[in-house]
Design a protein around this motif. Structure first.
Motif, PDB file in Angstrom:
ATOM      1  N   LYS A  42      -2.406   1.350   5.570  1.00  0.00           N
ATOM      2  CA  LYS A  42      -3.487   0.588   4.911  1.00  0.00           C
ATOM      3  C   LYS A  42      -3.138  -0.904   4.772  1.00  0.00           C
ATOM      4  N   GLU A  91      -7.525  -2.124  -6.413  1.00  0.00           N
ATOM      5  CA  GLU A  91      -7.600  -0.655  -6.353  1.00  0.00           C
ATOM      6  C   GLU A  91      -9.035  -0.173  -6.509  1.00  0.00           C
ATOM      7  N   ARG A  92      -9.791  -0.821  -7.422  1.00  0.00           N
ATOM      8  CA  ARG A  92     -11.157  -0.354  -7.694  1.00  0.00           C
ATOM      9  C   ARG A  92     -12.151  -0.799  -6.650  1.00  0.00           C
ATOM     10  N   ASP A  99      -4.655   2.394  -2.830  1.00  0.00           N
ATOM     11  CA  ASP A  99      -3.578   2.861  -3.723  1.00  0.00           C
ATOM     12  C   ASP A  99      -2.399   1.933  -3.528  1.00  0.00           C
ATOM     13  N   PRO A 128       0.850  -1.198   0.000  1.00  0.00           N
ATOM     14  CA  PRO A 128       0.000   0.000   0.000  1.00  0.00           C
ATOM     15  C   PRO A 128       0.885   1.246   0.000  1.00  0.00           C
ATOM     16  N   ILE A 129       0.489   2.258  -0.783  1.00  0.00           N
ATOM     17  CA  ILE A 129       1.272   3.500  -0.816  1.00  0.00           C
ATOM     18  C   ILE A 129       1.185   4.182   0.549  1.00  0.00           C
ATOM     19  N   GLU A 130      -0.017   4.144   1.166  1.00  0.00           N
ATOM     20  CA  GLU A 130      -0.143   4.659   2.543  1.00  0.00           C
ATOM     21  C   GLU A 130       0.108   3.482   3.475  1.00  0.00           C
ATOM     22  N   LYS A 143      -4.358  -6.405  -9.434  1.00  0.00           N
ATOM     23  CA  LYS A 143      -3.979  -5.092  -8.884  1.00  0.00           C
ATOM     24  C   LYS A 143      -5.096  -4.075  -9.148  1.00  0.00           C
ATOM     25  N   GLU A 144      -5.645  -4.124 -10.378  1.00  0.00           N
ATOM     26  CA  GLU A 144      -6.703  -3.173 -10.734  1.00  0.00           C
ATOM     27  C   GLU A 144      -7.970  -3.433  -9.916  1.00  0.00           C
ATOM     28  N   ASP A 160     -10.810   0.297  -3.046  1.00  0.00           N
ATOM     29  CA  ASP A 160     -10.379   1.685  -2.901  1.00  0.00           C
ATOM     30  C   ASP A 160      -8.997   1.813  -2.252  1.00  0.00           C
ATOM     31  N   GLN A 163       8.410   5.675  -7.100  1.00  0.00           N
ATOM     32  CA  GLN A 163       7.705   4.436  -7.455  1.00  0.00           C
ATOM     33  C   GLN A 163       7.955   3.997  -8.895  1.00  0.00           C
TER      34      GLN A 163
END
Length: 603
Positions: free
Chosen positions: A312, A362-363, A368, A307-309, A358-359, A366, A592
């Motif tokens: 999460k 993300e979708r 990143d 996770p980018i954050e 991955k998509e 929710d 990234q």
């Protein structure tokens, strides 16, 4: 109460074909002709329910639908399963075929037999299914059904004398095809008085109903309110609801009988309680033997998903658990990286599978996310005689402790127009491919078989294949085991520190060129600091390539107008000392994009 339809009037069949040969469109026409969906509710690819499927125009999940059909005054039930055509989702195909009694083999009237057509036929033959050859798109100007039927007999060796010519787009030939299904697909075998035996061939998570199981009943029946046992976990659960699958809204029922396909609601909160391939039976009078399931899917490609954050991480774990229920070929375990924090080492069946997962994460959840470069599983024989399997290049033992590294190979089947054979041989040779055979199916189309290391096809092989052949070649692969290889681990050091997530395993003869390409790409991606940053590629402690990111200059002598040169020199020396000190303690953030630069090394 609907009248009971005898078992001899049930037909369970799948639709198999290469990608883009019109499976989902034909499924639409069959559903429409049987009146399961009204014209008002009908949409293109009604079986493709995910947004990502509609956008990409591909089927990712196999979908089922129960249809009622009347022929000569007799009522029949048709259970249709639409399957994906892409090589990465062939696991979905094998699961669907395990629950079918027949299969429609669809071939494009213009394109002819493709690599995936051949692969799917072999899965169907292994499952002893009745194959119905169907030539689709006969309305196209370039259609040549006779040539295609000849190819079917030539390349696959199946008898295509009894076949159907259809146009899924216009509906031409569809009524005759449905009659052929009723006549030629065998009715399900099974004893309705035996203890219940049902195979779970798909499952997914519903926010209101919990974990749902899609089953094919082989013996006995499942009744609402009954206590059922999941044989893999040996847990008993009560059946809260039963439904027949329908793309618009599932149809409720009180009982799913022998030979039928239906959705079982057991009110399960967790995804581990029902595994695809498991057997459900009655708790009171269980069956002795489970249904012979299918091999669990083995992931070929591994990548880190982070996770980018960083806070999460638990959300990502929860999302992966829910997605695993809907996609049982997914595997993951926690891992941590110096550069990216905590995430999961995730296993996929191929590159498209990785992109789609991955998509979807993300979708649908929710999040990143960032994915590291994909790698394959290697077996390493160490000098002390022990063997280890590694999924992550950072786990590779020290070079002096390695006796042999074994890498996975696949058998690649490629069908191509004849004019691209030269380009393909060049591409496959550059990827360390070994030619096994080359057959001319007719004067224009060639079937090529190569043994090729999995490592060479996980990056961008598919894109290269398509650009080399202007999109005309088709490609399919299956694993054939491990072979020894001369491989080394290429480490990337940024400002003297190894960035573990950027390590890759490469063939020894390509190490120097790959290292040079990699550092040159990173030089463009890493932002300039106040001090000079060295980017190095190394094998062990041996640096084989280097590039520098120039420091950002600050004009410290701006305020010195004329005057003594020693004053300027003093200021410059002070700046130089400051930069040296910063270099010793300064940290460089790796952006990234750097993690995806690995994918473009060969271009």
């Amino acid at each position: 109460m609907a009248k009971e339809i005898p078992q001899s009037h049930i037909r369970n069949f799948s639709i198999i074909a290469h990608i883009d040969h019109g499976k989902s469109t034909l499924a639409d026409r069959i559903i429409q002709h049987c009146g399961a969906v009204s014209d008002r509710q009908m949409s293109a690819q009604v079986m493709d329910t995910m947004d990502i499927e509609k956008e990409r125009g591909i089927t990712i999940k196999a979908q089922s639908v129960r249809l009622n059909y009347t022929k000569n005054g007799e009522e029949y039930i048709l259970n249709l399963i639409d399957t994906p055509g892409h090589v990465d989702f062939s696991y979905e195909v094998s699961r669907s075929l395990a629950s079918s009694d027949g299969a429609l083999l669809i071939v494009d009237a213009a394109q002819g037999v493709e690599a995936q057509t051949i692969a799917n036929v072999y899965i169907a033959i292994e499952n002893d299914l009745e194959l119905l050859p169907v030539v689709n798109k006969i309305d196209l100007p370039a259609a040549d059904p006779d040539r295609v039927l000849g190819e079917l007999e030539e390349a696959i060796g199946i008898d295509a004398t009894e076949h159907n010519l259809v146009s899924a787009k216009t509906g031409l030939g569809v009524p005759e095809l449905i009659d052929a299904i009723v006549e030629r697909v065998p009715a399900p075998q099974g004893d309705e008085n035996a203890p219940c035996k049902a195979l779970i061939y798909d499952s997914w998570f519903d926010n209101y109903l919990g974990a749902l199981a899609l089953v094919r009943v082989f013996d006995g029946s499942i009744k609402k309110g009954e206590m059922m046992r999941v044989m893999g976990t040996k847990q008993d659960h009560q059946v809260l609801d039963l439904m027949y699958p329908n793309p618009i809204a599932p149809i409720k029922t009180k009982e799913i009988r022998t030979g039928e396909i239906g959705i079982v609601v057991l009110g399960l909160k967790t995804v581990d309680a029902i595994q695809v391939g498991d057997t459900i039976t009655t708790a009171k009078n269980p069956t002795a033997q489970p249904v012979a399931g299918f091999e669990p899917a083995k992931p070929f490609v591994f990548a880190g998903i982070y996770p980018i954050e960083t806070d999460k991480f638990e959300d990502l774990r929860d999302a992966l658990n829910k997605l695993k229920l809907n996609d049982s070929s997914l595997s993951f375990e926690p891992e941590s990286s110096m550069a990216l924090g905590s995430g999961f080492r995730t296993g996929f069946l191929g590159m498209l599978h990785m992109e789609v997962v991955k998509e979807r994460l993300e979708r649908e959840f929710d999040l990143d996310l960032i994915a590291t470069a994909p790698t394959v599983v290697y077996r390493v024989k160490k000098t002390d005689g022990t063997e280890v399997e590694i999924q992550n290049p950072s786990e590779l033992p020290e070079p002096q402790k390695i006796d042999t590294i074994y890498e996975p190979y696949v058998k690649a089947t490629i069908l191509t127009p004849q004019e691209f054979v030269g380009n393909l041989i060049t591409l496959l040779t550059s990827r360390r491919g070994i030619q096994i055979k080359m057959d001319y199916l007719n004067e224009t189309r060639v079937l090529m078989e190569y043994d090729i290391p999995m490592n060479e096809i996980v990056m961008d092989f598919y894109d290269k294949l398509k650009s080399t052949t202007k999109g005309y070649a088709s490609f399919d692969y299956e694993p054939i085991g491990f072979r020894p290889g001369k491989l080394v681990k290429l480490d990337i050091r940024v400002a003297g520190e190894i960035v573990d997530s950027l390590s890759i395993i490469v063939p020894e003869e390509k190490a120097r060129s790959r290292g040079l390409a990699f550092v040159n790409q990173l030089k463009e991606l890493i932002p300039r600091q106040l001090f000079e940053v060295a980017i190095q590629a190394s094998i062990g402690n041996n640096v084989i390539a280097r590039s520098n990111v120039k420091s950002m200059g600050k004009n410290v002598t701006a305020k010195c107008y004329g005057g003594d040169i020693t004053r300027k020199r003093k200021l410059l020396e002070k700046q130089k000392a400051g930069k040296k000190r910063m270099k010793a303690i300064g940290k460089v953030e790796v952006p990234q994009e750097a993690f995806m630069a690995v994918l473009k090394l060969d271009s």
